[in-house]
Write a protein that holds these residues in place. Structure first.
Motif, mmCIF file in Angstrom:
data_model
loop_
_atom_site.group_PDB
_atom_site.id
_atom_site.type_symbol
_atom_site.label_atom_id
_atom_site.label_comp_id
_atom_site.label_asym_id
_atom_site.label_seq_id
_atom_site.Cartn_x
_atom_site.Cartn_y
_atom_site.Cartn_z
ATOM 1 N N GLY A 47 0.791 -1.220 0.000
ATOM 2 C CA GLY A 47 0.000 0.000 0.000
ATOM 3 C C GLY A 47 0.819 1.263 0.000
ATOM 4 N N LEU A 48 2.029 1.203 -0.570
ATOM 5 C CA LEU A 48 2.905 2.368 -0.576
ATOM 6 C C LEU A 48 2.925 3.023 -1.945
ATOM 7 C CD1 LEU A 48 5.977 0.776 1.215
ATOM 8 C CD2 LEU A 48 4.334 2.327 2.260
ATOM 9 N N ARG A 49 3.188 4.326 -1.974
ATOM 10 C CA ARG A 49 3.506 4.994 -3.228
ATOM 11 C C ARG A 49 4.898 4.552 -3.664
ATOM 12 N NH1 ARG A 49 2.891 10.705 -0.950
ATOM 13 N NH2 ARG A 49 5.029 10.687 -1.710
ATOM 14 N N GLY A 50 5.189 4.753 -4.922
ATOM 15 C CA GLY A 50 6.501 4.348 -5.420
ATOM 16 C C GLY A 50 7.645 5.017 -4.689
ATOM 17 N N ASP A 51 7.443 6.264 -4.212
ATOM 18 C CA ASP A 51 8.519 6.975 -3.536
ATOM 19 C C ASP A 51 8.571 6.675 -2.041
ATOM 20 O OD1 ASP A 51 6.146 8.223 -2.953
ATOM 21 O OD2 ASP A 51 6.947 10.254 -3.048
ATOM 22 N N GLU A 52 7.769 5.708 -1.580
ATOM 23 C CA GLU A 52 7.775 5.352 -0.159
ATOM 24 C C GLU A 52 8.376 3.972 0.101
ATOM 25 O OE1 GLU A 52 3.766 7.679 1.429
ATOM 26 O OE2 GLU A 52 3.597 5.636 0.627
ATOM 27 N N ALA A 53 8.506 3.145 -0.930
ATOM 28 C CA ALA A 53 8.923 1.759 -0.729
ATOM 29 C C ALA A 53 10.351 1.647 -0.189
ATOM 30 C CB ALA A 53 8.806 0.976 -2.031
ATOM 31 N N GLY A 54 11.243 2.483 -0.678
ATOM 32 C CA GLY A 54 12.630 2.391 -0.244
ATOM 33 C C GLY A 54 12.810 2.711 1.222
ATOM 34 N N THR A 55 12.244 3.820 1.659
ATOM 35 C CA THR A 55 12.406 4.188 3.061
ATOM 36 C C THR A 55 11.669 3.223 3.979
ATOM 37 O OG1 THR A 55 12.281 6.023 4.638
ATOM 38 C CG2 THR A 55 10.449 5.789 3.107
ATOM 39 N N ALA A 56 10.522 2.677 3.535
ATOM 40 C CA ALA A 56 9.796 1.701 4.351
ATOM 41 C C ALA A 56 10.612 0.438 4.563
ATOM 42 C CB ALA A 56 8.456 1.358 3.698
ATOM 43 N N SER A 57 11.281 -0.044 3.515
ATOM 44 C CA SER A 57 12.099 -1.242 3.653
ATOM 45 C C SER A 57 13.337 -0.971 4.492
ATOM 46 C CB SER A 57 12.501 -1.771 2.266
ATOM 47 O OG SER A 57 13.241 -0.806 1.548
ATOM 48 N N SER A 58 13.888 0.243 4.405
ATOM 49 C CA SER A 58 15.043 0.590 5.230
ATOM 50 C C SER A 58 14.682 0.597 6.707
ATOM 51 C CB SER A 58 15.590 1.965 4.823
ATOM 52 O OG SER A 58 16.101 1.936 3.520
ATOM 53 N N VAL A 59 13.526 1.171 7.027
ATOM 54 C CA VAL A 59 13.079 1.180 8.420
ATOM 55 C C VAL A 59 12.870 -0.246 8.920
ATOM 56 C CG1 VAL A 59 11.198 1.846 9.965
ATOM 57 C CG2 VAL A 59 12.046 3.469 8.264
ATOM 58 N N LEU A 60 12.287 -1.102 8.079
ATOM 59 C CA LEU A 60 12.051 -2.491 8.459
ATOM 60 C C LEU A 60 13.362 -3.193 8.791
ATOM 61 C CD1 LEU A 60 9.641 -4.606 8.542
ATOM 62 C CD2 LEU A 60 10.475 -5.343 6.296
ATOM 63 N N ASN A 61 14.357 -3.073 7.915
ATOM 64 C CA ASN A 61 15.651 -3.698 8.157
ATOM 65 C C ASN A 61 16.352 -3.109 9.379
ATOM 66 O OD1 ASN A 61 15.992 -5.697 6.098
ATOM 67 N ND2 ASN A 61 16.145 -4.060 4.601
ATOM 68 N N SER A 62 16.237 -1.797 9.540
ATOM 69 C CA SER A 62 16.896 -1.132 10.657
ATOM 70 C C SER A 62 16.331 -1.598 11.996
ATOM 71 C CB SER A 62 16.743 0.391 10.517
ATOM 72 O OG SER A 62 17.397 1.063 11.572
ATOM 73 N N LEU A 63 15.008 -1.669 12.080
ATOM 74 C CA LEU A 63 14.383 -2.115 13.325
ATOM 75 C C LEU A 63 14.728 -3.571 13.632
ATOM 76 C CD1 LEU A 63 10.870 -0.444 12.999
ATOM 77 C CD2 LEU A 63 12.689 0.168 14.602
ATOM 78 N N GLN A 64 14.836 -4.391 12.601
ATOM 79 C CA GLN A 64 15.196 -5.791 12.814
ATOM 80 C C GLN A 64 16.597 -5.897 13.397
ATOM 81 O OE1 GLN A 64 15.426 -8.210 9.258
ATOM 82 N NE2 GLN A 64 14.888 -10.042 10.397
ATOM 83 N N SER A 65 17.531 -5.120 12.863
ATOM 84 C CA SER A 65 18.907 -5.179 13.351
ATOM 85 C C SER A 65 19.047 -4.587 14.747
ATOM 86 C CB SER A 65 19.828 -4.434 12.381
ATOM 87 O OG SER A 65 21.150 -4.440 12.844
ATOM 88 N N VAL A 66 18.476 -3.399 14.950
ATOM 89 C CA VAL A 66 18.552 -2.771 16.267
ATOM 90 C C VAL A 66 17.807 -3.621 17.300
ATOM 91 C CG1 VAL A 66 17.899 -0.748 17.618
ATOM 92 C CG2 VAL A 66 18.860 -0.462 15.343
ATOM 93 N N GLY A 67 16.691 -4.238 16.880
ATOM 94 C CA GLY A 67 15.976 -5.133 17.785
ATOM 95 C C GLY A 67 16.826 -6.312 18.210
ATOM 96 N N GLY A 68 17.630 -6.853 17.268
ATOM 97 C CA GLY A 68 18.534 -7.939 17.624
ATOM 98 C C GLY A 68 19.597 -7.497 18.603
ATOM 99 N N SER A 69 20.134 -6.299 18.406
ATOM 100 C CA SER A 69 21.162 -5.785 19.302
ATOM 101 C C SER A 69 20.605 -5.518 20.696
ATOM 102 C CB SER A 69 21.748 -4.491 18.720
ATOM 103 O OG SER A 69 22.839 -4.052 19.472
ATOM 104 N N ILE A 70 19.443 -4.869 20.765
ATOM 105 C CA ILE A 70 18.811 -4.605 22.051
ATOM 106 C C ILE A 70 18.409 -5.921 22.719
ATOM 107 C CG2 ILE A 70 16.768 -3.608 23.164
ATOM 108 C CD1 ILE A 70 16.877 -1.356 21.122
ATOM 109 N N GLY A 71 17.918 -6.860 21.915
ATOM 110 C CA GLY A 71 17.527 -8.157 22.460
ATOM 111 C C GLY A 71 18.697 -8.902 23.065
#
Length: 464
Positions: free
Chosen positions: A402-426
């Motif tokens: 459900g993203l515009r074409g100019d939103e997909a990149g930043t949405a995927s970056s946030v997803l990857n970032s939270l996964q990595s930071v979540g692993g570190s905090i975990g």
């Protein structure tokens, strides 16, 4: 519902989806390269954990020093992912993807030669930088190659399955090399795969157009600094009292820095994270679940690798065989998840996976030194593998749909970032709790709590 603004933070090129005939074959080849990169990044964590006991003995590392072998990578990876995604938009995704894989591979080749803990930790940080460049550009290339819907879900499932299968094979190979030679050889395992990806990428991945823009360096630095302070404070809490000025200062400093980061992003002309992405309830819950899920699994390899080798005297190869049910189950369940999602829906697939993660962690929290492997560890690993597979597809689909074409990149970056930071905090939280409770029992109970947060996020999703 997303809020429209005139100045998008990331512009994803309008690349056509994979076409029939030659286009379909090229799309399959592109998926193979992207999945290979994903597998290389996923494989790195378990092989480092397999090598960790021998590495600790050779380099004289404490328990917290060993944790920072993991955290040095996770912090740079998570902290720079947002900047890496933006770099792909401005400089070209294929170029940034290949540069990230090359940097990751070079650091992997050098780390096997490390003669000191400091040098090894520095190389792990460099690997994190490489992964931060490669991962978001790879995901964005996948999104532009496969249209939203069944094709994209299949591609995500294939990436999950390939990552799990490579982890299974990597565990066996890492255990064999460690048992027959040295932990140093284990750390070279990423190198052949990385070289293959760099060589194949120019032939199967199309370069994307460059887009004018500027890097949000203040946002990138604030996000990385905030995460680093928070995780370091949690890590120090395992060796100091909670009232210690270092612990209090780092935790509070991290929270304040992340708050400043949020304020800066709201006012930035081209923010590294567009605030509008968090206006959609389901996407926000997908992000929160992505932050929590790594903490439910990261302790498994970390604690059990040392439990088998140090408390039971098992070889690295025996340890690898013992851990094998987790990635094997995950690979099988990734295929099943695709079919289950069609019948039960995203919400209940995710909730089922999170419930399995809760159960698996609680089962391992009952593990005692005299417990047999078949009755305690094996069923818990099967539950964790299936639970993790079911928890990958739903939040990824929700965060990139459900993203515009100019939103997909930043949405995927946030997803990857939270996964990595979540692993570190975990990991920092699990090590801290296990240190205060006198063993890994408390660590696995904390893993169950992280899984419980993911379960709550799944249950709060809108009914579809």
């Amino acid at each position: 519902m997303t809020v429209q603004v005139s100045e998008p933070s990331v512009v994803v090129p309008e690349a056509p989806p994979a076409r029939l005939g030659r286009g379909r074959a090229r799309g399959a080849a592109a998926l193979g390269v992207i999945a290979g990169c994903n597998a290389m990044i996923q494989l790195d964590d378990p092989i480092v954990n397999i090598a960790l006991p021998g590495l600790r003995e050779t380099l004289g590392l404490s328990a917290m020093g060993a944790a920072w072998i993991i955290n040095a990578y996770l912090l740079t990876f998570g902290g720079l992912l947002l900047l890496g995604g933006r770099a792909g938009d401005i400089l070209g995704r294929r170029k940034v993807f290949m540069a990230g894989v090359a940097l990751f591979t070079a650091a992997a080749a050098l780390r096997g030669l490390a003669q000191s803990a400091e040098f090894l930790i520095a190389l792990r940080a460099v690997q994190g930088v490489g992964a931060a460049l490669a991962a978001p550009s790879g995901l964005a290339l996948l999104l532009s190659t496969f249209t939203e819907g069944a094709a994209r879900k299949r591609a995500i499932a294939v990436c999950t399955m390939v990552g799990a299968v490579s982890t299974a094979g990597g565990l066996l190979l890492a255990g064999t090399l460690t048992s027959l030679s040295s932990w140093r050889w284990v750390l070279f395992l990423d190198v052949p795969l990385g070289l293959a990806i760099v060589l194949l990428a120019p032939f199967v991945l199309d370069e994307t157009p460059r887009h004018r823009g500027r890097f949000d360096l203040p946002g990138a630095l604030l996000s990385m600094l905030g995460a680093a302070l928070l995780v370091y404070g949690l890590a120090q809490a395992s060796e100091r009292e909670w009232s210690d000025p270092v612990v209090v200062g780092c935790v509070l400093g991290g929270a304040v820095t992340l708050t400043v980061f949020a304020a800066v992003e709201r006012r930035a002309q081209q923010p590294i994270v567009a605030p509008r992405l968090f206006a959609d309830r389901d996407r926000l819950l997908a992000y929160l679940g992505t932050l929590a899920v790594p903490g439910a699994l990261i302790g498994t390899y970390f604690f059990l690798s040392q439990y088998f080798q140090q408390q039971h005297g098992w070889s690295a190869l025996a340890t690898a065989w013992a851990l094998l049910p987790l990635p094997v189950t995950m690979a099988v369940a990734a295929v099943a998840a695709l079919r289950l999602e069609r019948h039960v829906g995203t919400r209940w697939l995710w909730a089922t996976g999170a419930a399995l993660l809760v159960t698996g962690n609680l089962w391992l929290s009952t593990l005692a030194a005299g417990d047999g492997y078949p009755g305690t560890v094996l069923p818990a690993l099967v539950l964790l593998g299936a639970g993790m597979a079911f928890c990958v597809l739903p939040p990824t689909v929700l965060a990139t749909s459900g993203l515009r074409g100019d939103e997909a990149g930043t949405a995927s970056s946030v997803l990857n970032s939270l996964q990595s930071v979540g692993g570190s905090i975990g990991l920092a939280t699990l090590v801290m709790v296990s240190s205060h409770t006198g063993g890994m029992t408390g660590g696995f109970a904390t893993g169950a709590a992280f899984a419980g947060c993911a379960l709550l996020a799944a249950l709060l999703l809108r009914r579809r």
